[in-house]
Design an enzyme around this catalytic site. Sequence first.
Site, PDB file in Angstrom:
ATOM      1  N   THR A 156      69.264 -58.168  57.259  1.00  0.00           N
ATOM      2  CA  THR A 156      69.483 -57.768  55.925  1.00  0.00           C
ATOM      3  C   THR A 156      71.327 -56.916  56.020  1.00  0.00           C
ATOM      4  OG1 THR A 156      68.951 -55.419  56.264  1.00  0.00           O
ATOM      5  CG2 THR A 156      67.419 -57.304  54.956  1.00  0.00           C
ATOM      6  N   LYS A 182      66.581 -55.655  63.481  1.00  0.00           N
ATOM      7  CA  LYS A 182      67.173 -55.928  62.260  1.00  0.00           C
ATOM      8  C   LYS A 182      66.837 -54.223  62.514  1.00  0.00           C
ATOM      9  CE  LYS A 182      66.467 -55.443  58.178  1.00  0.00           C
ATOM     10  NZ  LYS A 182      66.468 -54.347  58.168  1.00  0.00           N
ATOM     11  N   THR A 193      63.845 -49.352  58.043  1.00  0.00           N
ATOM     12  CA  THR A 193      63.997 -50.454  58.162  1.00  0.00           C
ATOM     13  C   THR A 193      64.238 -51.608  58.756  1.00  0.00           C
ATOM     14  OG1 THR A 193      64.136 -49.958  55.880  1.00  0.00           O
ATOM     15  CG2 THR A 193      65.076 -52.735  56.249  1.00  0.00           C
ATOM     16  N   GLU A 279      75.157 -48.652  58.537  1.00  0.00           N
ATOM     17  CA  GLU A 279      75.692 -49.227  57.179  1.00  0.00           C
ATOM     18  C   GLU A 279      77.030 -48.001  57.375  1.00  0.00           C
ATOM     19  OE1 GLU A 279      72.469 -50.382  55.020  1.00  0.00           O
ATOM     20  OE2 GLU A 279      72.927 -48.574  54.754  1.00  0.00           O
ATOM     21  N   ASN A 403      75.319 -48.935  50.254  1.00  0.00           N
ATOM     22  CA  ASN A 403      73.640 -49.047  49.756  1.00  0.00           C
ATOM     23  C   ASN A 403      73.637 -49.044  47.622  1.00  0.00           C
ATOM     24  OD1 ASN A 403      71.665 -48.242  51.359  1.00  0.00           O
ATOM     25  ND2 ASN A 403      73.139 -47.334  52.707  1.00  0.00           N
ATOM     26  N   SER A 408      73.961 -55.539  43.924  1.00  0.00           N
ATOM     27  CA  SER A 408      74.527 -56.591  43.388  1.00  0.00           C
ATOM     28  C   SER A 408      75.418 -57.398  43.747  1.00  0.00           C
ATOM     29  CB  SER A 408      75.780 -56.044  42.856  1.00  0.00           C
ATOM     30  OG  SER A 408      76.849 -55.113  44.112  1.00  0.00           O
TER      31      SER A 408
END
EC number: 2.3.1.35
Length: 408
Positions: A156, A182, A193, A279, A403, A408
């Site tokens: 993702t 992942k 996640t 991230e 995030n 978007s």
Amino acid sequence: MPVNLPLPQADNLKPVAGVELGWAEAGIRKANRKDVLVVRVAEGSTVAGVFTRNRFCAAPVQVCRENLAGGKGIRALVINTGNANAGTGETGLANARATCDALAGQLGIAANQVLPFSTGVILEQLPMDRLLAGLAPAIANAKADNWLAAAESIMTTDTQPKAASRTVQIDGKTVTLSGISKGAGMIRPNMATMLGFIATDAAVAQPVLQALVSHAADHSFNSITIDGDTSTNDSFVLIATGKSGAAIDRADGPAFEALREAVTSLAQELAQMIVRDGEGATKLMTIRVEGGKDVAECRQIAYAVAHSPLVKTAFYASDPNLGRILAAVGYAGVDDLDVDRVNLWLDDVWVARDGGRNPEYREEDGQRVMKQAEITVRIALGRGNAEATVWTCDLSHDYVSINADYRS
């Protein structure tokens, strides 16, 4: 950029006899990207799993638990990215079951022999027409050596695929293990996640396999954190096909211990890949707490440090403002902690001694360590022999940007 995380090479990922993996570009959220994975599992295999503890668990997690408990023998897995199928009510549950029905029909197996998994945006229904249309092409290109493509198909916000392999000798037989994972955000497994899948060609009895997956999860995926959030969809599954002939039917003895070490080390590598690709991450921190009364309090303190935004931003800035670590230790909730016995090291630099600044500590030594891409924080509590380790990353501007822009 990931922290010291090389791209996996297809040649280094070993096929596991009895497992085939196929992918498709179904356009579930974005066009022209792998987003459906089908894993075919040989008849007679055993499968075990652990799943999110989030009470708002996703529909596929509910179906996985049901089908594993059914005892029919799992023959296939189906994973989609781009949509979590969480917070979707009865419709989402029906869609997860319909996915199992559709795949089972194409493979000639029962629907309760399929485990479904989803990851992506919450509170949106699955685009079932696209997902179901992706099953046939995924089945058609299923191969034993598709591990790298499989890792790519479950990403993702990951910046790169995560996959690794192992071999281990058990009773004179070569046993192979390969796995993928992942995850890059919302990681504080219990799980978070995070999806992880490991397959081995050992023959493992179902109760023993469950013990293996639980142990491996506790020492890997349940020992990492990026942002402290626990997802609705976390799943870690272990498949044993038995094709190597190495049989393990009890949870003790040399054969069991050898496989447990191999599964756990592979799970740790896959889990650390998630943290390295956190991230916006620029640094990997190992938080090791020792000298506790029990593992639970060591882990409690390690997570308090790992979750602290002030600690994480200090590491991002390479700022040795290390009182933030001691503050996190203090508010971790160990009420009878004697702070005058606490010691703190950054790698080999002794920062705090017996609850206060080490008189020999120099800030330039702390600064030197803080500039590294990988750092070990060691905290000694001086109250017992228990220890625990948690892996985390720093908190950068990019985490907020990634995030904020996710949908978007």
